[in-house]
Each structure stands twice: as C-alpha cells, then as structure tokens.
Design an enzyme around this catalytic site. Structure first.
Site, short mmCIF file in Angstrom:
data_model
loop_
_atom_site.label_atom_id
_atom_site.label_comp_id
_atom_site.label_asym_id
_atom_site.label_seq_id
_atom_site.Cartn_x
_atom_site.Cartn_y
_atom_site.Cartn_z
N ASP A 123 -9.67 -0.51 17.21
CA ASP A 123 -8.34 -0.06 16.83
C ASP A 123 -7.80 0.95 17.83
OD1 ASP A 123 -6.17 -0.28 15.19
OD2 ASP A 123 -7.08 0.64 13.43
N LYS A 127 -7.23 7.32 14.66
CA LYS A 127 -6.84 6.66 15.93
C LYS A 127 -5.36 6.84 16.19
CE LYS A 127 -4.73 2.97 13.96
NZ LYS A 127 -3.47 2.29 14.27
N GLY A 181 7.14 -3.63 4.91
CA GLY A 181 7.34 -3.25 6.31
C GLY A 181 6.78 -4.32 7.22
N GLU A 236 2.60 7.40 11.26
CA GLU A 236 1.51 8.02 10.49
C GLU A 236 0.78 9.10 11.28
OE1 GLU A 236 0.78 7.86 7.43
OE2 GLU A 236 1.10 5.86 6.58
N SER A 252 2.75 -0.17 19.31
CA SER A 252 2.32 0.93 18.44
C SER A 252 3.42 1.97 18.29
CB SER A 252 1.07 1.59 19.02
OG SER A 252 0.82 2.83 18.41
N GLY A 308 -8.29 -2.58 11.36
CA GLY A 308 -8.80 -3.05 12.64
C GLY A 308 -7.69 -3.19 13.65
N TRP A 355 3.76 -4.61 8.70
CA TRP A 355 2.39 -5.01 8.41
C TRP A 355 2.30 -5.73 7.06
CZ3 TRP A 355 -1.24 -6.99 10.64
CH2 TRP A 355 -2.60 -6.81 10.38
N GLY A 356 3.03 -5.23 6.06
CA GLY A 356 3.06 -5.92 4.77
C GLY A 356 3.62 -7.32 4.90
N ARG A 374 10.82 -1.32 -2.45
CA ARG A 374 11.71 -0.45 -3.22
C ARG A 374 13.18 -0.71 -2.90
NH1 ARG A 374 7.58 3.44 -2.03
NH2 ARG A 374 6.65 4.31 -3.91
#
Length: 333
Positions: free
Chosen positions: A246, A193, A11, A283, A256, A138, A13-14, A33
């Site tokens: 964060d 958060k 994704g 999330e 975000s 963070g 962040w990965g 995947r």
C-alpha cells in the site's frame, strides 16, 4: 453462493467495490447520504464527482434509505471516511434485526480516541448482530479497479471464516484477495501509509527525485512498523500488501489524494485551500494528528510523522522541516 451486500458509501472506492461485487453476481445495494448522488447513480449510472470517466453497470442502484439498504443483507461493507464510521455504525446497529458479517474498506484512525476502525465497529454494533469484522485493505486505486487492472489486497479478521467469506465474494480474474488474521497490523498499515504519502507528495512538490522518495518510503515503513508493533501487530504484516504494498502505490501515484495534497503543500499552498479545492476527504491529514499523538503517548520515535504534523498543524515551513530531518544525528539503520 451469491450474497446480498449493503455497500455504505458511494465515493470512488465504494463505487469501485460495489461494481466488483455486482459483476461477481451478488445483489448489491449502495447507500449514500446525498440524494442527488443517489439519483445520479440510479438514473445515469455515473458518479462524476468521484469517478468522472466511469459508468456503473446497469442494475447498480443507490439509495439514501439506510434501513432499506441493509434489510436482509448478508454482509455490510463500510466504505466511508473514518470520521463518519462511528455515527453510521450506531445507526446500523439501531436498524439491524439479523446477524451480518461486517467488512470495512476505510483507512484511518479516529481523531480523538485514536482507535482503529474495527474497534469502533465492535463498540457500536452489538456482538449478537455480527458474525465477524473484516478489514479490507491493500494497494488499490479505485480508478484502476473500475478499469479492471490487476489488483491484489488483503481481507483481515480475527475470525478467519469471516475473512474467507470476504475473500470469496470479491475474487475474480482481476481482483485477488488474500486472508490475514492480523487485523491490527492491516489497519495500522492502511491508516499510516497515508501520512507517508503526504510526505511523498511534499518532496515531489519541492522538486526532489527518486532518491528522496525511496528514502522516505523506506524510513516511513520503519515508523509504521514501530508504532504497529507497539499496538500489537505482527511485524511481518508490514512486509505484505497492506504494508509495503500500500505504501508503494500510495506514495508513487497522482491517483492518491494524499499524494496530491502533499504535492500542493510542497508547492506552497495552504492545507485549508487544498482541501477546499479537492472537495474530498484526505485521510492522511487527520491521521497525522492521531499518529503523532499516539507516538507521544507510547514514546515511539516517528520523525517523519512529526515533521508532517508540524507542517500541517503548526504551519512550519516545509523546506525548514525537510532540512531538519536530514540534519538529525547519525544513527544505525
């Protein structure tokens, strides 16, 4: 010393973390995947769904073969949604034939068990196959990391050597990592958060301004701290990067997903519609339920979390819920 690092999850962040590691000179193997995504990353060096304006450095490749990706890896970095952590960790455990350091950069609580991610990893990967578990967290947007904006985050572990190893593989002139031994506090701050970010988006969508945002963030931090301390966290952790840091970045930026989802809720859209349109995991939605249930279990007062829970899961009118928050009995801070 250069390391071989398996990054599980392609994704936004990965992809960003894999790029930092690759540019730091490490052998990076990216796992997804999705065969179409793997082909796009390997052939075109793009990941249009998650980072439309970004191009990977040549040499970064992706694969759907988990066994191939983790073979001979020194470090396995989990960067997948919380709901997929347990199953993936179970698969990793079945394939691992050597000892690794396990790092995760995911932010959430398991839906039914309410467990932290490091606990899930500890349960699913046999201890003789791990040198330690580290939570990397963070104030960090993937979009800014791939643009090499200055970023500071925390590597937390009960095993300080594992935390320092994680620090060392990521450190460069735009990506700074601090170590911390309070993995409980870092993971709780990272997860909760997202709930407050939903709320920040909601009040923005309703048209409220900076006064409301500042109040929400400050009182949200108080809620996070109360629950985190009950679960064994160091109170000071919530004043650091994975706590207030964060919160600031997630509650003030359209980067975000949680803020964007909350903003649409404030505008009157249904949660199901928002999630369908975003096409990405938010999330904060599932974490709201887990945190609300934990608060009930430990009798912890978390009015903001409860309010967001009622909006998301009980279809309460968002304006009515905000009014109720403001009309609560007066208290000392």
């Amino acid at each position: 010393m250069n390391k071989t690092i398996a990054v599980l999850g392609a994704g936004s962040w990965g992809s960003a973390l894999a790029t930092v590691l690759f540019e730091n000179g490490h052998d990076v193997r990216l796992w997804t995947r999705d065969p179409h995504q793997a082909e796009e990353i390997t052939r075109n060096h793009t990941n249009k769904h998650y980072l439309p304006e970004f191009t990977f450095p040549e040499g970064v490749t992706a694969s759907i073969d988990l066994k191939e990706v983790i073979a001979d890896a020194d470090i396995i970095l989990f960067v997948i949604p919380t709901k997929g952590i347990r199953q993936t960790a179970e698969q990793v455990n079945a394939l691992l034939d050597h000892k690794v350091t396990v790092v995760h950069a995911s932010k959430g609580l398991e839906a039914d068990t309410h467990k932290r991610i490091s606990t899930i990893l500890e349960e699913e990967i046999e201890p003789d196959r791990m040198t330690g578990i580290v939570a990397l967290s963070g104030p960090s947007h993937a979009e800014e990391v791939v643009a090499k904006d200055l970023t500071t985050i925390t590597a937390a572990s009960e095993n300080i050597e594992a935390a320092r190893l994680t620090q060392n593989i990521f450190l460069n002139d735009y990506f700074r990592v601090y170590t911390n031994e309070d993995i409980i506090g870092v993971e709780i701050g990272a997860a909760l958060k997202n709930i407050i970010a939903l709320g920040a988006g909601v009040i923005a969508g309703l048209g409220f301004g900076d006064n409301a945002k500042a109040g929400l963030v400050t009182r949200g931090l108080a809620e996070i701290s109360r629950l985190g301390i009950e679960l064994g966290a160091d109170p000071l952790t919530f004043m650091g990067l994975s706590g207030v840091g964060d919160l600031i970045v997630t509650c003030t930026s359209p980067h975000s997903r949680n803020w964007r989802a909350g903003y649409q809720i404030g505008k009157g859209k249904k949660v199901e519609t928002i999630l369908d349109e975003m096409g990405m995991v938010v999330e904060g939605i599932s974490t709201t339920k887990a945190a609300y249930e934990l608060a009930q279990e430990f009798n912890i007062e978390m009015p903001i979390t409860e309010a967001i829970y009622n909006v998301v899961y009980n279809d309460s009118d968002v304006k009515y819920v905000i009014l109720n928050l403001m009309q609560r009995e007066g208290k000392s801070e």
